[in-house]
Design an enzyme around this catalytic site. Structure first.
Site, PDB file in Angstrom:
ATOM      1  N   HIS A 194      41.897  10.833  46.536  1.00 50.37           N
ATOM      2  CA  HIS A 194      40.781  11.757  46.264  1.00 50.37           C
ATOM      3  C   HIS A 194      40.845  12.226  44.814  1.00 50.37           C
ATOM      4  CE1 HIS A 194      38.068  15.246  47.136  1.00 50.37           C
ATOM      5  NE2 HIS A 194      38.803  15.810  46.188  1.00 50.37           N
ATOM      6  N   GLU A 195      42.023  12.644  44.372  1.00 50.21           N
ATOM      7  CA  GLU A 195      42.171  13.129  42.998  1.00 50.21           C
ATOM      8  C   GLU A 195      41.970  12.009  41.988  1.00 50.21           C
ATOM      9  OE1 GLU A 195      42.145  16.176  42.566  1.00 50.21           O
ATOM     10  OE2 GLU A 195      42.633  16.781  44.617  1.00 50.21           O
ATOM     11  N   GLU A 212      32.570  16.468  45.249  1.00 52.58           N
ATOM     12  CA  GLU A 212      33.662  16.403  46.224  1.00 52.58           C
ATOM     13  C   GLU A 212      33.382  15.353  47.296  1.00 52.58           C
ATOM     14  OE1 GLU A 212      36.681  17.825  46.287  1.00 52.58           O
ATOM     15  OE2 GLU A 212      36.129  18.486  44.268  1.00 52.58           O
TER      16      GLU A 212
END
Length: 295
Positions: free
Chosen positions: A151-152, A229
């Site tokens: 995700h990061e 996100e």
């Protein structure tokens, strides 16, 4: 106290740099920013002023983001060329594999003491930092940690740090421009100030509208952050070749109390600010639903 001191020093640095930039721009263009809101409004000068004020702080913060994150979060960097056997070696291996898959240069990797969370920051895709907390490492299994790292890394691959800086700069510019434009109208057209210098109506209206428009701008920036996100979650699913590890990580986060990140990296954490128009992240339920629906 350390975070407060660093925040104060950062704001002082931004103000000083802003003054320097405005002085340089004034010298190069011949614009006198002190006279842009006199009896006649110099719209061009006002727009340049708004542009400089709107973008300068965001750009300075972007370039300081890595160093600020390291200092405020107490990030312990791992030697990616020679990590210690065990956890460090595994973390570096995961990040390196994901970086290769996403076509990125190897970022700096770090661990910090704290409740479950993680973040990515840096001025560019190939000059980034990815850090995870000890709380997250202790509460999640390896697949879940890999999904969080993915995700990061997706944030990094999507260029989210730069994009958010541009979005913040544009909204800041409009806030500064519109508040002073309306302030001039109130001062000159409604209150009939005939002095060469701006009157109280200009300053009071500008300050009030800075706050009001700033809140509206914050809603816009937060909405874009939530959209980003969802994209990072989808990117994690692609990196992991399945949405299930990311769903599992989010479900695990739902049982925890995530740590509050500093403002400089808050929008790039795995979780934070849920439940309002100003939230930087969507609800965990919405994120899981999006992953299950392939959105």
């Amino acid at each position: 106290m350390k975070r407060i001191a660093l925040l104060i020093l950062t704001n002082i640095a931004v103000v000083v740099m802003l003054g320097i930039v405005l002085t340089v721009v004034s010298m190069l263009t011949g614009i006198n920013f002190g006279q842009m809101a006199g009896k006649s409004l110099n719209v061009g000068a006002l727009f340049v002023f708004a542009l400089v004020v709107g973008f300068a702080g965001s750009i300075i913060s972007l370039f300081m983001s890595k160093s600020m994150a390291k200092m405020t979060m107490g990030v312990q960097l791992i030697n990616t060329d020679n990590p210690s056997p065990g956890l460090e070696q595994w973390l570096v291996g995961v990040v390196r594999s994901q970086a290769d898959k996403l076509g990125l240069q190897m970022p700096e990797v770090g661990i910090y003491e704290g409740e479950p969370n993680a973040f990515a920051t840096g001025a560019s895709k190939n000059s980034s930092l990815v850090a995870v907390s000890t709380g997250l490492l202790s509460m999640m299994n390896q697949k879940e940690v890999e999904a969080v790292l993915a995700h990061e890394m997706s944030h990094v691959a999507n260029g989210d740090m730069v994009t958010m800086t541009l979005v913040q700069g544009v909204t800041n510019t409009f806030v500064v421009f519109l508040s002073r434009l309306i302030g001039w109208v109130v001062d000159r057209q409604i209150l009939r100030n005939e002095d060469d210098a701006p009157g109280i109506g200009y300053y009071v209206t500008s300050i009030v509208l800075d706050i009001a428009f700033g809140l509206l701008a914050g809603i816009i920036v937060a909405a874009f952050s939530r959209y980003r996100e969802f994209r990072a979650d989808a990117g994690a699913a692609q990196v992991m070749n399945s949405p299930e590890p990311m769903i599992s990580a989010l479900q695990r986060l739902g049982t925890m109390q995530p740590a509050e990140l500093p403002a400089a990296v808050k929008g790039f954490g795995i979780s934070g600010g849920i439940g309002s128009l100003f939230a930087s992240h969507p609800s965990i339920e919405d994120r899981i639903a999006a992953l299950r629906n392939g959105r």
